[in-house]
Design an enzyme around this catalytic site. Sequence first.
Site, PDB file in Angstrom:
ATOM      1  N   LYS A 167       0.889  -1.128  -0.162  1.00  0.00           N
ATOM      2  CA  LYS A 167       0.234  -0.151  -0.039  1.00  0.00           C
ATOM      3  C   LYS A 167       0.932   1.120   0.113  1.00  0.00           C
ATOM      4  CE  LYS A 167      -3.910   0.553   0.890  1.00  0.00           C
ATOM      5  NZ  LYS A 167      -4.738   0.577   2.158  1.00  0.00           N
ATOM      6  N   HIS A 168       0.623   2.121  -1.100  1.00  0.00           N
ATOM      7  CA  HIS A 168       1.356   3.312  -0.899  1.00  0.00           C
ATOM      8  C   HIS A 168       3.001   3.095  -0.927  1.00  0.00           C
ATOM      9  CE1 HIS A 168      -1.986   6.167  -1.268  1.00  0.00           C
ATOM     10  NE2 HIS A 168      -2.650   5.197  -0.637  1.00  0.00           N
TER      11      HIS A 168
ATOM     12  N   ASN B   4      12.452   6.224   7.358  1.00  0.00           N
ATOM     13  CA  ASN B   4      12.998   5.172   8.188  1.00  0.00           C
ATOM     14  C   ASN B   4      12.289   4.054   8.477  1.00  0.00           C
ATOM     15  OD1 ASN B   4      15.764   6.497   9.007  1.00  0.00           O
ATOM     16  ND2 ASN B   4      14.681   7.595  10.444  1.00  0.00           N
TER      17      ASN B   4
ATOM     18  N   HIS C  92      13.903   5.380  -0.456  1.00  0.00           N
ATOM     19  CA  HIS C  92      13.140   6.761  -0.626  1.00  0.00           C
ATOM     20  C   HIS C  92      12.697   6.835  -2.117  1.00  0.00           C
ATOM     21  CE1 HIS C  92      14.066   8.354   3.331  1.00  0.00           C
ATOM     22  NE2 HIS C  92      15.228   7.895   3.187  1.00  0.00           N
TER      23      HIS C  92
END
Length: 625
Positions: A300-301, A465, A625
């Site tokens: 999800k996302h 993180n 990221h």
Amino acid sequence: MSHTLAAVQGTETDVVKITRALVSVSDKTGIVELCTFLASKNVQLLSTGGTAKKLREAGLEVMDVSEYTQSPECLDGRVKTLHPKVHGGLLGVRGNPTHEEQMATLNIPKIDMTILNLYPFAQTVAKEGSTFADCVENIDIGGPSMLRSTAKNHSFTTIVTSPDQYADLQKVMEENDGGTTLALRRAYAAKAFALSASYDSAIASWFAKQVEPTTEEQQQQQLPVIATRVYKPEFALKYGCNPHQKPAFVASVLDHQNKLPFKVLNGKPGYINLLDAANAWQLVRELRIATGVAAAASFKHVSPAGAALAEPPLTEAECKAYEVTDATALTPVALAYLKARNADPLCSFGDFAAVSDEVDEPTARILKKEVSDGIVAPGYTPEALEILKSKKSGKFIVLQATPGFTPSDIEYREVYGMTFCQKRNDTILSNDHLTNVVTSKKELTEETKRDMILSSICIKYTQSNSVGFAKNGMMVGVGAGQQSRVDCVKLAGRKVGTWYLRQHPKVLALPFKEGVKRQDRVNARVRYIEGDMTPQERVQWENNFDTVPEPLSSQEKETFLSQSSGITISSDAFFPFRDSIDHASKLGVSYVVQPGGSVQDPQVTASCEEYDMTMCFTNVRLFHH
């Protein structure tokens, strides 16, 4: 400032009849059939070398370019078409008095169409044993020159660069008395310039790697002389991350031999769907490689809500908690996804799934009853594919991974006008990374190693993180995207507690009314465990039951959680303080795996000793990221 040329005026028309075509192709797929069609429309064929030979063998009348120019090929074939009679015939503006007069004076006939491929430069570079000189020799000069001349003058000339254009070209010419339309010529010109850019990009990128750095900065930082990227739009997306972010589309890197990593079998994937699919597929693929066991992920996302392996099988309590009535009917892939989905079923609502192995019917039936947006897998049985295609009224997204797809070692990202470049994180965590055990307690069982690898690969694809908890071959808590590492531990730890408490006898015995939906039962169990309902919420929650359940007290939860043990925690970077270990001790953590490298490593190690934990340093940071 450089001088800008003014447009050259001519007599522009929509349909231009083709009377003469220059044909020079390395990929001869369909070329005989196309040229037979052109000959039937009384088009004169000019050609070179092997193409001319093939056309003559097919019985077609062909004039060699050297005969047409009255200039022989020379310099080992390096100069064939670089001649004013070729480029003048392509670039002359029809209806322009000056151009018409000069072409007549210089005896330059008009060439209305060029059909060509470019020398296979990329294939030569990829071919084992190709020398620098071989690669240079396969840099096409005449082809790109004719391509650009024809494409530039597309108001009057047609550039054809691929066999996949032949059928469309013939159709247009049939409909227009042997001519091509301006719309077709402009579209083909755009494709030709993209091909030219891609070709030059491949040459520039390769050449840059052959050049020694010339500045001290380039030498120290391994900066390339130049970096070029050319993209081919593959399909449009409804929008980007948000509905107001339009246009949006997915593109492949031109000249990448595999194009896209996925093939769409059903549905219309969105921007975030594909980001989920890309990350989830890499995660399960790496788990399969590292463990040799079927793997699954629930995303999800762009972070995993859960991930799991097909081993070990479910316990009796897990079967009850996950509402599994017949565990023997679960195939390895079905078991892996069931476990991944049940790490955090609240967050997995509306997930994008990924599995490492072919999707079979039992797996498809599990997905059929869950709220999910799509799945990516290496393949599907016919029965499974039909089940999935029927989901969400036919809108369920089904992606098939491209076999053998290998992305570039270097990846790029554009953010706010800047292009970032880095080596792709292609490190796959394995047992080889688990040899540096820094605590006095050294033993790592095969099951522990499995959970360490699972949790580490999972957080590799989690927004940093991040930390992740694993037990029995499944993630039981993932904490993503927190600025403080201890907050990651607390976030994921809360999910660990919920996962474990879903197996509490009082939770398993909740008396749901007949007809309460599956996801409503999942949500109700979680809220029962959490217990922090408002009065209004409690009224709605109680409507799920035949009789209102007694609360699950704090003491009951604490007593049950105290039995938890054998859990592994993995962190994407070092633990900077002991606070994360202190909190993890409350959750039944027995094993810790992390990169190490902090000045606080001795303090963190000492805290593990206090709690009788085993800790391993991988020396691999996994920020994402």
